[in-house]
Every structure is written in structure tokens, then in C-alpha cells.
Write an enzyme that holds these catalytic residues in place. Structure first.
Site, PDB file in Angstrom:
ATOM      1  N   ARG A   1       0.834  -1.207   0.000  1.00 10.78           N
ATOM      2  CA  ARG A   1       0.000   0.000   0.000  1.00 10.78           C
ATOM      3  C   ARG A   1       0.868   1.257   0.000  1.00 10.78           C
ATOM      4  NH1 ARG A   1      -5.056   1.686   3.951  1.00 10.78           N
ATOM      5  NH2 ARG A   1      -5.293   3.784   3.098  1.00 10.78           N
TER       6      ARG A   1
ATOM      7  N   ASN B   1     -10.541  -4.628  -1.959  1.00 12.96           N
ATOM      8  CA  ASN B   1     -10.387  -3.633  -3.022  1.00 12.96           C
ATOM      9  C   ASN B   1      -9.372  -4.084  -4.071  1.00 12.96           C
ATOM     10  OD1 ASN B   1     -12.161  -1.521  -2.224  1.00 12.96           O
ATOM     11  ND2 ASN B   1     -10.758  -1.010  -0.560  1.00 12.96           N
TER      12      ASN B   1
ATOM     13  N   CYS C   1     -19.086  -2.490  -0.169  1.00 12.22           N
ATOM     14  CA  CYS C   1     -18.281  -1.321   0.172  1.00 12.22           C
ATOM     15  C   CYS C   1     -19.029  -0.549   1.252  1.00 12.22           C
ATOM     16  CB  CYS C   1     -18.070  -0.449  -1.062  1.00 12.22           C
ATOM     17  SG  CYS C   1     -17.081   1.032  -0.778  1.00 12.22           S
TER      18      CYS C   1
ATOM     19  N   HIS D   1     -16.154   2.962  -5.751  1.00  7.68           N
ATOM     20  CA  HIS D   1     -15.278   4.115  -5.536  1.00  7.68           C
ATOM     21  C   HIS D   1     -15.390   5.142  -6.661  1.00  7.68           C
ATOM     22  CE1 HIS D   1     -12.492   2.024  -2.374  1.00  7.68           C
ATOM     23  NE2 HIS D   1     -13.774   2.044  -2.028  1.00  7.68           N
TER      24      HIS D   1
ATOM     25  N   TYR E   1     -14.166   9.622  -3.039  1.00  8.46           N
ATOM     26  CA  TYR E   1     -13.196   9.119  -4.016  1.00  8.46           C
ATOM     27  C   TYR E   1     -13.222   9.925  -5.315  1.00  8.46           C
ATOM     28  CZ  TYR E   1     -12.201   5.066  -1.118  1.00  8.46           C
ATOM     29  OH  TYR E   1     -11.799   4.250  -0.091  1.00  8.46           O
TER      30      TYR E   1
END
Length: 419
Positions: A90, A145, A165, A195, A242
Site C-alpha cells: 500500500r 479492493n 463497500c 469508488h 473518491y
């Protein structure tokens, strides 16, 4: 009911356990299997889960294992919450795109493509074990995700799967608080891709209150999603936060270059949480978990699992096949809209036509998602370049090639075909 949580060593898991304890009458669980390749995390999170259930007087048994087959054996439902590569991956997703003047984010843009490439093959492998060893008719609920791409991969391979989500349930709770009603009294006109969604209506007692809120509470709503009030007023809708990566790309990039990454903050929170989970006196969900993200995750998961088990109830926002709901997208594309569970399947509610600007962005990102899935399933640098170039935040060919080289350099050990 037996539930398996693959990725059960996640620091998110006590959020789920807290919900299972509070909503035991809605979702009668007898066994919860936590599956994770990290034995240390399993020990800490498993112990915390057992203490939380004991404190609540919940009789469900917690089982921990690193063997996927053992964990999903006989499960009525399997929840996927994976992070392939952990926080190190990440951190990379949130930083290497900066070298080519793109935002770094773990689900959107170049970083999101990297995560899809890492995650889809692993999710498909787990799903095959579920198909072979879970209870007949077991559902896979994907919280991993990028949810839209992973869910489409599962559906394309013939698995019984739905994506989940927490963005929609967060909006539902927010609007319910504003209106002074219970969350289930609020229905959202939630539409888009995972998103990449907009709230186009907020219905309470048969009346859409969103037009009034966009006048009386415009500043508050814009602040919630970190976007300009004039944008929300012009759209006549509330974008998810997002969308800020699209509508305010340069502003976000400048912030990212000046501040520590979100991954660094999450890593610190996770270390704090694991320390608390290791303390045998801690048997309640820690306050620090609220800073981890994933608000209302447990409620969203429980509502969905309860419907799958036959509890009924109102529509829930899920990720599922398009099947004509958005006529400009292929039927097999995965969209995020309200749907009801009936006769063993999720059925999307009708969606009014989208405005040209929203439809155009959805179509563009959907095209990228299809190419991203092709690259994730089949591999190859050329497929990655094509997907990268198709993303609206990239577009330029030279930039796409540079980003692809950065992606492959950072993920070579996590992509079987690239090693």
C-alpha cells in the site's frame, strides 16, 4: 451458521466481531473461522475476538487457521478482506505514481491497478477452494479492493459472489442523522462503479430530501466529501469522496507530496491496535479502531449476510452484474447500486439515466476496469500499459509506459508472471 473470514488477521476483524455481538439476533452465528497466512496476527486477533464474544455472552466459536481449505470447509458464507503485499505494498501504491505526477492511491489510478494485478489471482484461487469445500450454495462477499474489479473476476469465473463497500452505508447514516430518522428509513439513489459513485437522491418517507439539503446544508455536504460546494450544486448530487481524485486531482496531488502517506498513518494505527489486541485485559472494540477506516463495515456486512440467509429487508447497495441497468455498459460489467435479494439472487433496482458528464466518466473508468481485469488474469506488460493508458487519470502513452515500469519494479515479487 458458519462464516469464514479470509484475511481474518486484519485489524478490521474486531469491528466485525463487535457487530456480530450486537446483532446476534439478526445473524445467528455458531462458528467464525478466521483464515490468515500470518500466525502472529491470527493469534492476536483471534484472542481478541474470543474475549469480545465472551464479554458479550455470544456462544459462537472462533477458529483460527492458515489453511484456506480448513477455514472455509462447510461455511455458509465467506467474507474476503485481503491485502496482498500488506501495508508495504500500500505504501508503494501511494507513492511511486508521484514520480510521473499522478496521485498515489490504493484503489484509484495507477496504485489501484497495481492492487488489482496483485489481488485478482489470489482471490480467484481462494474462490476455487470455496467452490470445492464450502457448503452448497455458499456466497462469497467481497470487501477486498478494488471491489468492482475483484467482484467481476469472481462472477466471470462462475462464483456466487457479491461486492460490498462501506461508502453507501456511511452516506445513509449521515443523511439519517441529518433527517433525524433511523438509517433504514433512508433510501439512497446511489449509482456508479465502486469508488466512483454519486448520491442522486435521498428518499425519506417517500420524499426526496436531497434538493433541499443541497440548499440548506450545501457547505456541510461539500465539506464531508472535501469538494467545492459549487460542484455539488451544479451536479445536483453528492459525489463520494473518491471522486476528489478526479474533480480535484492537482489539489490532492499537492497535498500528497507535502504530507505523509495514508499508509504510514494506517501502519501506526495497526501497530497500536495489535498492541491492544495482545493485552488479555482488552475485551471491547478499541477507540483506535475508528481511526483505521471502514466505518459501518460490520453493519454493512451483517445486513448483507442476513439477507442472504433469508432475513429480507430493504434494498442494500452492492456490487453486482450490470445486466442492462446502465445501458451504456456491457451486461457483465459490475456496477454499484441498490439491490434486493430475492429467490437466491441480487436484483438491482432501476436507475434513471445519468447526466452526460457522469455517464462519460463512468464509461471511461469501466473501460479501464475491463482492461485491468484482463491484465490481472492473463498478465503481460502490454496489457498493463493498455489498462494504465485507459485510466482517465493517466491517458498519455508515455506516462502510461513510465507508470507501468514503476508498477512492475515495485510488484515483481508479487506478480507470478512478472518474476
Amino acid at each position: 451458521m458458519k462464516l469464514a473470514i479470509v484475511g481474518g488477521g486484519s485489524t478490521y476483524t474486531p469491528e466485525l466481531i463487535d457487530g456480530f455481538a450486537r446483532y446476534r439476533d439478526v445473524l445467528p452465528l455458531e462458528e467464525i473461522a478466521l483464515v490468515d497466512p500470518d500466525p502472529h496476527r491470527l493469534e492476536l486477533v483471534g484472542g481478541m475476538a474470543r474475549r469480545m464474544l465472551a464479554r458479550a455472552g455470544h456462544a459462537a466459536r472462533i477458529v483460527t487457521t492458515s489453511d484456506v481449505r480448513e477455514g472455509v470447509e462447510g461455511s455458509d458464507a465467506v467474507l474476503l478482506q485481503l491485502r496482498v503485499g500488506g501495508q508495504d505494498a500500500r505504501q508503494a501504491d501511494e507513492t511511486w505514481p508521484h514520480e510521473v505526477h499522478c496521485i498515489g492511491q490504493e484503489t484509484t489510478g495507477p496504485g489501484g491497478l497495481a492492487k488489482a494485478l496483485r489481488t485478482v489471482p489470489v482471490a480467484l484461487g481462494i474462490a476455487e477452494v470455496v467452490r470445492a469445500h464450502a457448503a452448497p450454495g455458499a456466497w462469497i462477499v467481497d470487501f477486498t479492493n478494488p471491489v468492482g474489479i475483484v467482484t467481476r473476476a469472481l462472477l466471470q469465473a462462475g462464483h456466487r459472489a457479491v461486492g460490498l463497500c462501506n461508502v453507501a452505508i456511511g452516506f445513509q447514516r449521515r443523511f439519517a442523522a441529518i433527517a433525524g430518522v433511523q438509517p433504514d428509513d433512508v433510501s439512497l439513489g446511489h449509482v456508479g462503479l465502486n469508488h466512483l459513485t454519486w448520491e442522486r437522491s435521498v428518499t425519506v418517507a417517500g420524499r426526496d430530501i436531497l434538493p433541499g439539503l443541497l440548499i440548506d446544508r450545501l457547505g456541510d455536504l461539500a465539506h464531508d466529501v472535501h469538494l467545492a460546494p459549487s460542484l455539488l450544486a451544479q451536479l445536483g448530487a453528492v459525489p463520494s469522496y473518491y471522486l476528489r481524485y478526479f474533480y480535484a486531482h492537482d489539489e490532492v496531488l499537492a497535498e500528497q507530496l507535502a504530507e505523509p502517506s495514508r499508509a504510514e498513518a494506517v501502519r501506526a494505527i495497526e501497530n497500536e491496535l495489535l498492541g491492544l489486541y495482545a493485552d488479555s485485559s482488552v475485551d471491547e472494540k478499541p477507540e483506535a479502531l475508528e481511526r483505521r477506516g471502514g466505518a459501518f463495515y460490520s453493519e454493512a456486512a451483517i445486513e448483507l449476510l442476513a439477507q442472504i440467509q433469508g432475513a429480507g429487508g430493504p434494498s442494500r447497495v452492492v456490487n453486482l452484474r450490470n445486466d442492462g441497468v446502465l445501458p451504456f455498459l456491457p451486461d457483465d460489467h459490475v456496477i454499484e447500486v441498490p439491490a434486493r435479494f430475492a429467490d437466491g439472487a441480487f436484483v438491482a433496482e432501476p436507475v434513471a439515466p445519468l447526466d452526460d458528464d457522469i455517464r462519460g466518466l463512468v464509461a471511461a473508468v469501466a473501460g479501464y476496469e475491463r482492461l485491468a481485469l484482463d491484465a490481472a488474469v492473463h498478465g503481460g506488460r502490454d496489457r498493463v500499459v493498455r489498462a494504465m493508458r485507459a485510466h482517465p487519470l493517466v491517458l498519455q502513452h508515455d506516462r502510461a509506459q513510465k507508470l507501468t515500469d514503476l508498477l512492475l519494479a515495485e510488484n515483481r515479487d508479487l506478480l507470478e508472471w512478472a518474476s
